[in-house]
Design an enzyme around this catalytic site. Structure first.
Site, PDB file in Angstrom:
ATOM      1  N   LYS A 246       5.793  -0.170  17.300  1.00 59.12           N
ATOM      2  CA  LYS A 246       4.722   0.539  16.606  1.00 59.12           C
ATOM      3  C   LYS A 246       5.300   1.657  15.740  1.00 59.12           C
ATOM      4  O   LYS A 246       6.028   2.508  16.216  1.00 59.12           O
ATOM      5  CB  LYS A 246       3.754   1.115  17.641  1.00 59.12           C
ATOM      6  CG  LYS A 246       2.618   1.947  17.068  1.00 59.12           C
ATOM      7  CD  LYS A 246       1.758   2.491  18.220  1.00 59.12           C
ATOM      8  CE  LYS A 246       0.719   3.472  17.746  1.00 59.12           C
ATOM      9  NZ  LYS A 246      -0.015   4.087  18.886  1.00 59.12           N
TER      10      LYS A 246
ATOM     11  N   LYS B 206      -8.922  12.643  16.913  1.00 62.62           N
ATOM     12  CA  LYS B 206      -8.436  13.142  18.197  1.00 62.62           C
ATOM     13  C   LYS B 206      -8.909  14.580  18.418  1.00 62.62           C
ATOM     14  O   LYS B 206      -9.035  15.354  17.463  1.00 62.62           O
ATOM     15  CB  LYS B 206      -6.909  13.096  18.245  1.00 62.62           C
ATOM     16  CG  LYS B 206      -6.331  11.704  18.315  1.00 62.62           C
ATOM     17  CD  LYS B 206      -4.820  11.757  18.407  1.00 62.62           C
ATOM     18  CE  LYS B 206      -4.212  10.369  18.390  1.00 62.62           C
ATOM     19  NZ  LYS B 206      -4.545   9.583  19.584  1.00 62.62           N
TER      20      LYS B 206
ATOM     21  N   ARG C   3      -2.575  -1.147  18.548  1.00 62.83           N
ATOM     22  CA  ARG C   3      -2.653  -2.564  18.926  1.00 62.83           C
ATOM     23  C   ARG C   3      -3.001  -3.443  17.725  1.00 62.83           C
ATOM     24  O   ARG C   3      -2.614  -4.612  17.678  1.00 62.83           O
ATOM     25  CB  ARG C   3      -3.668  -2.746  20.051  1.00 62.83           C
ATOM     26  CG  ARG C   3      -5.101  -2.424  19.682  1.00 62.83           C
ATOM     27  CD  ARG C   3      -5.975  -2.175  20.906  1.00 62.83           C
ATOM     28  NE  ARG C   3      -5.564  -0.961  21.603  1.00 62.83           N
ATOM     29  CZ  ARG C   3      -6.093  -0.534  22.745  1.00 62.83           C
ATOM     30  NH1 ARG C   3      -7.038  -1.240  23.327  1.00 62.83           N
ATOM     31  NH2 ARG C   3      -5.668   0.572  23.311  1.00 62.83           N
TER      32      ARG C   3
END
Length: 483
Positions: free
Chosen positions: A249, A261, A334
């Site tokens: 990643k 966040k 992901r």
């Protein structure tokens, strides 16, 4: 990085500081083998002097003792290894802590009898400093480290130097601030490092990503003014015994996107730690001439909020045509990894290792120092064993089939997160498993905690980037070559 050399155990000690090992016992600390010449120079009073200073031999304990002219070196540093039988990792940690405590010494001698590779690796990892952005950096004086051993130890020390250099490169990449390390510059630095090793490099810019239909990488990166990239690095030895795909990643900064966040955003420059790990592991594999072909695929993007950012409820089309509903823009890793895995599969590898700072659930489940390992059982367990041999902590985790139902989508083939928050580390792995063929040995390493140390330095890991997973990957590939 300082150099490390092997000297005969009975060679005269020429150093500014000497490191000895100390083990804790019920009746007080005891010197590890290798300290006889130092004790003799101090007229048999080395242990007495260390005890007077309060030395116990506990792990990570470092005690300095002035020689007061009794020896040709001004200071002895005792490094504690704990009470258990001294393992290579205990030595690695002890020597790393001792070297970190000697910033002014130019020459350091390690008076410890043990595995020379572990000792050298601990010293080189402990000597690491990142001072590129200091206006007046306190430069390390350390230039040379000597380790006692026979000529056969030189190969172990050479390997340790190559692996430590790779780990320190990964640390540098993670520690570089995100205004300087963004997809374009990360790709350029990765290409430069790989080309120095004579490896083949391909960099896909946003146009190439569109042609290749990498919809997830483009979708995650579209909120940033800095467009995404994908880097491909290839190492091909003459007679490879296997072919391993490494995927990592490369999110150079993760704000969470529109699902912004609310905590720990200062850590998010480390969200490319998995990409740094697989790139630098490949450099070490090539330098060691391991007879295993390696292909690295790293998707690179910034996950930023803006008027052009991807949104919750968007549907992205992946490299193979499958569709993903975005339920949370902060589950971007992901998405880009799935695109990269699909590309890596086109090279028909025998094994796949993927590393990523994927989930906060890894920290909840395993804490800041233990990697979570998920994937096909046999290969997963082999990689976990490689981690233990390398001195890194990894724990095998399951991928329960029932978690897949939570990723069902009413509008797409799969959703990136379920509606609940349970088992989030395993859910991340289960999402990736959907893009891996059942017959391919693969492992997903969640290094969210181990990749970045926000607190103070400890033994050989520094504050900041740690280079987590590099040693595990190198060791796993070497073991694969050995059969």
């Amino acid at each position: 990085m300082p150099s490390v050399s092997v000297v005969a155990p009975d060679a005269p000690i020429r150093a500014d500081a000497v490191i000895v090992g100390l083990r804790s016992k019920k009746d007080g600390p005891a010197l590890l083998p290798g300290a006889d010449a130092v004790d003799e120079a101090l007229q048999g009073r080395l242990l007495t002097g260390l005890r007077a200073l309060g030395a116990k031999g506990r792990p990570d304990e470092v005690v300095k003792l002035a020689t007061l002219g009794l020896a040709d070196y001004p200071v002895v540093v005792a490094a504690g290894t704990g009470g258990e039988p001294t393992s290579p990792e205990a030595l690695r940690r002890a020597i790393g802590a001792a070297v970190r405590a000697l910033p002014a010494a130019r020459r350091v001698h390690v008076a410890v009898t043990g595995p020379a590779g572990a000792i050298a690796e601990g010293a080189l990892l402990g000597a690491y400093q990142f001072t590129e952005y200091k206006s007046k950096p306190a430069k390390s004086a350390l230039r040379t480290i000597t380790v006692p051993g026979d000529p056969a130890a030189r190969a172990d020390v050479r390997r340790a130097a190559i692996v430590a250099e790779a780990v320190n490169h990964a640390r540098d990449l993670v520690n570089t601030p995100p205004n300087d390390l963004y997809p374009g510059t990360f790709a350029a630095r990765a290409a430069d490092l790989a080309q120095q090793r004579g490896l083949t490099v391909e960099v896909l810019d946003e146009r190439a990503l569109r042609r290749g239909k990498f919809g997830a990488v483009l979708g995650v990166g579209q909120g940033s003014a800095r467009p995404p990239r994908m880097v491909r690095i290839t190492y091909r030895p003459r007679r490879p015994r296997a072919h391993v795909a490494l995927v990592g990643k490369g999110i150079t900064f993760d704000s969470g996107g529109l699902n912004l966040k609310t905590a720990n955003m200062t850590w998010m420059k480390s969200d490319m730690g998995g990409g740094a790990a697989v790139i630098c592991a490949a450099l070490a594999v090539a330098a060691l001439k391991v007879p295993v072909s390696v292909t690295v695929t790293v998707p690179m993007a910034e996950n930023m909020p803006s008027g052009s950012a991807y949104r919750p409820s968007d549907v992205l089309t992946m490299h193979d045509g499958r569709t993903v509903e975005v339920n949370d823009t902060d589950a971007e890793g992901r998405l880009v990894l799935a695109d990269a895995i699909l590309r890596a599969l086109e090279d028909e590898p025998d094994h796949l290792i993927e590393a990523s700072t994927l989930t906060g659930g890894q920290l909840v489940a395993l804490g800041p120092r233990v990697m979570g390992a998920m994937g096909s059982d046999e290969w997963r367990d082999e990689v976990v064993a490689a981690a233990g041999a390398a001195g890194e902590a990894a724990w095998a985790m399951p991928l329960p089939d029932e978690l897949r139902a939570g990723l069902d989508s009413a509008v797409a083939d799969i959703a990136n997160v379920p509606s609940d928050r349970w088992a989030s580390m395993l859910v991340g792995g289960r999402f990736l498993a959907d893009f891996v063929p059942d017959d391919l040995p693969w492992v997903h390493l969640d290094i969210a905690g181990p990749a970045y140390n926000p607190g103070g330095a400890r033994h050989y890991p520094p504050k900041g980037g740690t280079g987590a997973a590099v040693r595990t990957i190198v060791t796993a590939v070497e073991r694969l070559a050995a059969g």
